[in-house]
Design a protein around this motif. Sequence first.
Motif, PDB file in Angstrom:
ATOM      1  N   ARG A 134     -12.154  -6.937   6.855  1.00 26.67           N
ATOM      2  CA  ARG A 134     -11.850  -5.725   7.605  1.00 26.67           C
ATOM      3  C   ARG A 134     -12.721  -4.587   7.088  1.00 26.67           C
ATOM      4  O   ARG A 134     -12.995  -4.492   5.898  1.00 26.67           O
ATOM      5  CB  ARG A 134     -10.374  -5.356   7.534  1.00 26.67           C
ATOM      6  CG  ARG A 134      -9.845  -4.923   6.197  1.00 26.67           C
ATOM      7  CD  ARG A 134      -8.449  -4.312   6.291  1.00 26.67           C
ATOM      8  NE  ARG A 134      -7.507  -5.147   7.011  1.00 26.67           N
ATOM      9  CZ  ARG A 134      -6.301  -4.727   7.407  1.00 26.67           C
ATOM     10  NH1 ARG A 134      -5.919  -3.475   7.128  1.00 26.67           N
ATOM     11  NH2 ARG A 134      -5.482  -5.530   8.040  1.00 26.67           N
ATOM     12  N   THR A 135     -13.148  -3.741   8.005  1.00 25.00           N
ATOM     13  CA  THR A 135     -14.017  -2.618   7.676  1.00 25.00           C
ATOM     14  C   THR A 135     -13.383  -1.334   8.204  1.00 25.00           C
ATOM     15  O   THR A 135     -13.025  -1.254   9.381  1.00 25.00           O
ATOM     16  CB  THR A 135     -15.410  -2.800   8.312  1.00 25.00           C
ATOM     17  OG1 THR A 135     -15.972  -4.045   7.876  1.00 25.00           O
ATOM     18  CG2 THR A 135     -16.340  -1.659   7.900  1.00 25.00           C
ATOM     19  N   ALA A 136     -13.209  -0.358   7.326  1.00 23.66           N
ATOM     20  CA  ALA A 136     -12.628   0.918   7.729  1.00 23.66           C
ATOM     21  C   ALA A 136     -13.626   1.684   8.597  1.00 23.66           C
ATOM     22  O   ALA A 136     -14.780   1.875   8.221  1.00 23.66           O
ATOM     23  CB  ALA A 136     -12.243   1.746   6.511  1.00 23.66           C
ATOM     24  N   LEU A 137     -13.179   2.095   9.766  1.00 23.38           N
ATOM     25  CA  LEU A 137     -14.038   2.845  10.682  1.00 23.38           C
ATOM     26  C   LEU A 137     -13.801   4.353  10.589  1.00 23.38           C
ATOM     27  O   LEU A 137     -14.750   5.126  10.632  1.00 23.38           O
ATOM     28  CB  LEU A 137     -13.789   2.375  12.126  1.00 23.38           C
ATOM     29  CG  LEU A 137     -14.015   0.887  12.405  1.00 23.38           C
ATOM     30  CD1 LEU A 137     -13.697   0.575  13.869  1.00 23.38           C
ATOM     31  CD2 LEU A 137     -15.458   0.490  12.089  1.00 23.38           C
ATOM     32  N   ALA A 138     -12.547   4.750  10.450  1.00 23.72           N
ATOM     33  CA  ALA A 138     -12.256   6.189  10.386  1.00 23.72           C
ATOM     34  C   ALA A 138     -10.860   6.397   9.806  1.00 23.72           C
ATOM     35  O   ALA A 138      -9.971   5.565   9.984  1.00 23.72           O
ATOM     36  CB  ALA A 138     -12.342   6.822  11.774  1.00 23.72           C
ATOM     37  N   THR A 139     -10.691   7.517   9.112  1.00 26.27           N
ATOM     38  CA  THR A 139      -9.384   7.903   8.573  1.00 26.27           C
ATOM     39  C   THR A 139      -9.106   9.346   8.973  1.00 26.27           C
ATOM     40  O   THR A 139      -9.954  10.215   8.777  1.00 26.27           O
ATOM     41  CB  THR A 139      -9.346   7.771   7.037  1.00 26.27           C
ATOM     42  OG1 THR A 139      -9.593   6.410   6.667  1.00 26.27           O
ATOM     43  CG2 THR A 139      -8.000   8.203   6.489  1.00 26.27           C
ATOM     44  N   VAL A 140      -7.937   9.570   9.554  1.00 22.59           N
ATOM     45  CA  VAL A 140      -7.567  10.923   9.971  1.00 22.59           C
ATOM     46  C   VAL A 140      -6.205  11.271   9.373  1.00 22.59           C
ATOM     47  O   VAL A 140      -5.363  10.393   9.149  1.00 22.59           O
ATOM     48  CB  VAL A 140      -7.511  11.048  11.514  1.00 22.59           C
ATOM     49  CG1 VAL A 140      -8.869  10.826  12.122  1.00 22.59           C
ATOM     50  CG2 VAL A 140      -6.507  10.067  12.099  1.00 22.59           C
ATOM     51  N   THR A 141      -6.001  12.539   9.106  1.00 21.38           N
ATOM     52  CA  THR A 141      -4.722  13.021   8.594  1.00 21.38           C
ATOM     53  C   THR A 141      -3.836  13.389   9.771  1.00 21.38           C
ATOM     54  O   THR A 141      -4.144  14.307  10.528  1.00 21.38           O
ATOM     55  CB  THR A 141      -4.926  14.232   7.675  1.00 21.38           C
ATOM     56  OG1 THR A 141      -5.748  13.850   6.564  1.00 21.38           O
ATOM     57  CG2 THR A 141      -3.590  14.745   7.158  1.00 21.38           C
ATOM     58  N   VAL A 142      -2.749  12.653   9.916  1.00 21.74           N
ATOM     59  CA  VAL A 142      -1.816  12.913  11.009  1.00 21.74           C
ATOM     60  C   VAL A 142      -0.865  14.041  10.645  1.00 21.74           C
ATOM     61  O   VAL A 142      -0.530  14.883  11.482  1.00 21.74           O
ATOM     62  CB  VAL A 142      -1.020  11.628  11.339  1.00 21.74           C
ATOM     63  CG1 VAL A 142      -0.010  11.889  12.456  1.00 21.74           C
ATOM     64  CG2 VAL A 142      -1.966  10.504  11.731  1.00 21.74           C
ATOM     65  N   GLN A 143      -0.446  14.073   9.377  1.00 22.93           N
ATOM     66  CA  GLN A 143       0.493  15.103   8.928  1.00 22.93           C
ATOM     67  C   GLN A 143       0.222  15.413   7.464  1.00 22.93           C
ATOM     68  O   GLN A 143       0.139  14.511   6.638  1.00 22.93           O
ATOM     69  CB  GLN A 143       1.933  14.607   9.122  1.00 22.93           C
ATOM     70  CG  GLN A 143       3.006  15.585   8.668  1.00 22.93           C
ATOM     71  CD  GLN A 143       4.396  15.105   9.043  1.00 22.93           C
ATOM     72  OE1 GLN A 143       4.776  15.148  10.203  1.00 22.93           O
ATOM     73  NE2 GLN A 143       5.156  14.645   8.066  1.00 22.93           N
ATOM     74  N   GLU A 144       0.052  16.683   7.157  1.00 20.02           N
ATOM     75  CA  GLU A 144      -0.211  17.114   5.794  1.00 20.02           C
ATOM     76  C   GLU A 144       1.062  17.004   4.941  1.00 20.02           C
ATOM     77  O   GLU A 144       2.155  17.321   5.402  1.00 20.02           O
ATOM     78  CB  GLU A 144      -0.706  18.561   5.765  1.00 20.02           C
ATOM     79  CG  GLU A 144      -2.072  18.777   6.400  1.00 20.02           C
ATOM     80  CD  GLU A 144      -3.204  18.336   5.493  1.00 20.02           C
ATOM     81  OE1 GLU A 144      -2.919  17.950   4.338  1.00 20.02           O
ATOM     82  OE2 GLU A 144      -4.361  18.364   5.943  1.00 20.02           O
TER      83      GLU A 144
END
Length: 343
Positions: free
Chosen positions: A199-209
């Motif tokens: 598996r390769t990470a494509l993107a990481t986003v913060t949904v909730q701080e």
Amino acid sequence: MTRQPSGRHAATPSLAARFADRLHEPRLRTRLLAAGAALALASAGIGAYPLTGTGEEITLDAAPALADGGVETSRDLARLALDDVERVEITVNADGERIEVSVPALTVAEALAEAGIVVGAFDHVSVPLSDMVEEGMEITIERGDSGVLSEETVTTFETIEKDDPTLPKGTTKISSQGQEGIERTTYRVQTHAGEEIERTALATVTVQEKQDRVVLVGTKEVRRATVHASSGQSAPAPAAPVASGSPRDIARSMLSSYGWGQDQFSCLNSLWERESHWNPRAHNRGSGAYGIPQALPGSKMASAGADWRTNPATQIRWGLGYIKGRYGSPCGALNHSHARGWY
């Protein structure tokens, strides 16, 4: 063959042999199978022919000598060249079938292509595609696949206590409720034989701080005074009576001062039985938590009294204040403990 000024092309008797000889050059073999025999011929310098038509099969506007030999399309020209290449028998296991095919003695990739067997980008082939095929070779193709999935990671917020000199000692106030942090990571996942292999990470986003909960702890000393009827002067308030009885009895007697009914005692009893068995000297060697409410660190209970190390009443007073400020009630604290394993 050579290009003539008139645009006509003269074919030589050794056309097939000359083309077959050039098949030993890897680049030309690849271009033959990928782009068509006519383009490969032009790249090899064995002649250049005007091409007409589109699609997999290209019509050659060639000299009569080629047409007379049955060469009219790129497929015909490829067939003519491959006729002079040695063929071998191989076995291919793919898609639940086992088949034996006769293929040119080229690379594994070229032989499979010539046999009409497609190899996908995520398929696993038991033999390197660049190897040359050999008589009796057995090749197994296991189909792979890829897809995209997302996973969320939750970060639990911490509770931070801050001294507040404006609040009476022994009281607490929630300044910030706090919330968990949530991050969502999207992966490209490659599977093989139904199992994930990469598996390769494509993107990481913060949904909730993440926001920590802030609890204000009162440090203000409050002294009560009474007025003597004879003199009108104030005098220090008498010391508060020392609670007596078992730790459970002490806790039961304190519930009403926090606005709770006796129905909350069963939750409190279950919670602190699990935490410390109501032992005021209970000490968790792993975490350092101490006392009946298992305060971490135990010194937090000093806000309820200097005798926090040994006095059950002091520990219970601090513990009930902590539960009131963070969970609202003992049953609320017990529910959190069931869900998370701690409170």
